[in-house]
Design an enzyme around this catalytic site. Structure first.
Site, PDB file in Angstrom:
ATOM      1  CB  ILE A 169      73.241  27.089  28.842  1.00 26.51           C
ATOM      2  CG1 ILE A 169      73.920  28.456  28.983  1.00 26.51           C
ATOM      3  CG2 ILE A 169      73.757  26.344  27.643  1.00 26.51           C
ATOM      4  CD1 ILE A 169      75.437  28.364  29.089  1.00 26.51           C
ATOM      5  CG  ASP A 170      69.357  25.072  32.643  1.00 27.52           C
ATOM      6  OD1 ASP A 170      68.453  25.407  31.855  1.00 27.52           O
ATOM      7  OD2 ASP A 170      69.597  23.888  32.944  1.00 27.52           O
ATOM      8  CE  LYS A 171      70.371  32.999  38.853  1.00 29.61           C
ATOM      9  NZ  LYS A 171      69.497  33.223  40.031  1.00 29.61           N
ATOM     10  CB  THR A 185      74.413  25.610  32.798  1.00 30.38           C
ATOM     11  OG1 THR A 185      73.621  24.622  33.458  1.00 30.38           O
ATOM     12  CG2 THR A 185      75.380  24.930  31.851  1.00 30.38           C
ATOM     13  NE  ARG A 216      69.794  21.401  36.219  1.00 24.91           N
ATOM     14  CZ  ARG A 216      69.065  22.470  36.528  1.00 24.91           C
ATOM     15  NH1 ARG A 216      68.798  23.400  35.615  1.00 24.91           N
ATOM     16  NH2 ARG A 216      68.589  22.610  37.755  1.00 24.91           N
TER      17      ARG A 216
END
Length: 306
Positions: free
Chosen positions: A134-136, A138, A234
């Site tokens: 998962i993104d930084k 998130t 996103r």
């Protein structure tokens, strides 16, 4: 060091943009840095990034050797939701990078995991144990494999869409519908290499959403992933005109307090690789997310009736 040379056969624009079109495996920011380091020549001469190559120019890019990252275990606290001999489920905080890369050599989830336990090696040196990311910015649940057998099983389930992955997202705008599905292929943006975008030749991407609560100017959603493309939620939310609140890449300029998008991996369902038992985990919203919802509460509208 290695070098790559090409002859310009069409006018594209400034030097860094031209190089990226011929050498798309490198980012525009990286190319710009190499130009500043005098690692790029045009017809044997140094040029500035704003130089516009003409047809027939010979461009040579000297590519420096990659920086070696010394991956070390670090005693960083982990919020472990579940652990057995095969896997862990971790609640990743907002702001933590999942695995090391240039610019993020330490302080990552992988550094912390290596200190805690042995990890699978299928994903190579810099992503041990990492089955999905998962993104930084998130927050939320990730499954991590401790051994290669477990990693293979968990990865196969992901590929076959057997996992449950539900997110809570605060997005801009007020939804008229209570639920829906976004089916739009995703690939790298042609205008910005840092972004993904809905593109005709992209990979299949399917996102399901349900309204949890409406506020003035915002909507709280439950979002379920059917596929797992980079930045999928996103990108899809921005595509339908409801970008995730706080998203610095796909959304409007900062409109709410805090840093990064209000997106949380809330629920994760998986099959235990050895026992075959179905497991489902939930992680509560982080404090900053709850704080923003509390601020919006006086402006709440209605919840979904679905």
């Amino acid at each position: 060091m290695t070098s790559e040379t090409f002859i310009v056969n069409e006018k594209i624009g400034r030097l860094d943009k031209t190089i990226v079109s011929y050498l798309p495996q490198h980012s525009r920011s990286q190319i710009s840095e190499w130009i500043k380091q005098e690692l790029v020549t045009v017809n044997g001469q140094l040029k500035k990034p704003k130089y516009t190559p003409v047809i027939g120019d010979e461009v040579t890019v000297t590519i420096p050797d990659p920086v070696v990252i010394d991956l070390k275990p670090e005693n960083i606290p982990l919020d472990i939701i579940y652990e057995d001999d095969d896997l862990l489920v971790v609640n990743k905080p907002k702001g933590m990078v999942v695995h090391p890369s240039v610019g993020h050599e330490n302080g990552t989830l992988v550094n912390a995991l290596m200190y805690h336990t042995p990890l699978s090696q299928i994903n190579g040196v810099f992503r041990p144990g990492i089955v999905h990311r998962i993104d930084k910015d998130t927050s939320g649940l990730l499954m991590v494999a401790k051994n290669d057998k477990a990693h293979e099983a968990l990865s196969a389930d992901l590929k076959e869409k057997k996992n449950l992955r539900e997110y809570i997202a605060l997005v801009h705008g007020e939804f008229k519908e209570n639920s829906g599905t976004i089916k739009a292929p995703i690939g790298r943006s042609s205008s910005d290499r840092k972004k993904q975008a809905v593109v005709p030749n992209g990979r299949e991407a399917v996102t399901h959403f349900k309204v949890l609560k409406r506020y003035v100017g915002y909507t709280l959603l439950s979002v379920k992933l059917e596929t797992g493309r980079t930045h999928q939620i996103r990108v899809h939310m921005a595509y339908i005109g409801h970008p995730v609140a706080g998203d610095p890449l796909y959304g409007p300029k900062k409109t709410l307090p805090g840093n990064g998008q209000y997106l949380h991996a809330h629920t994760l369902g998986l099959t235990q690789p050895t026992s075959g038992k179905e497991l489902i985990f939930e992680a509560p919203l982080p404090q900053d997310f709850n704080d923003v919802l509390a601020d919006l509460e006086p402006y709440s509208n209605q919840t979904s009736e679905d």
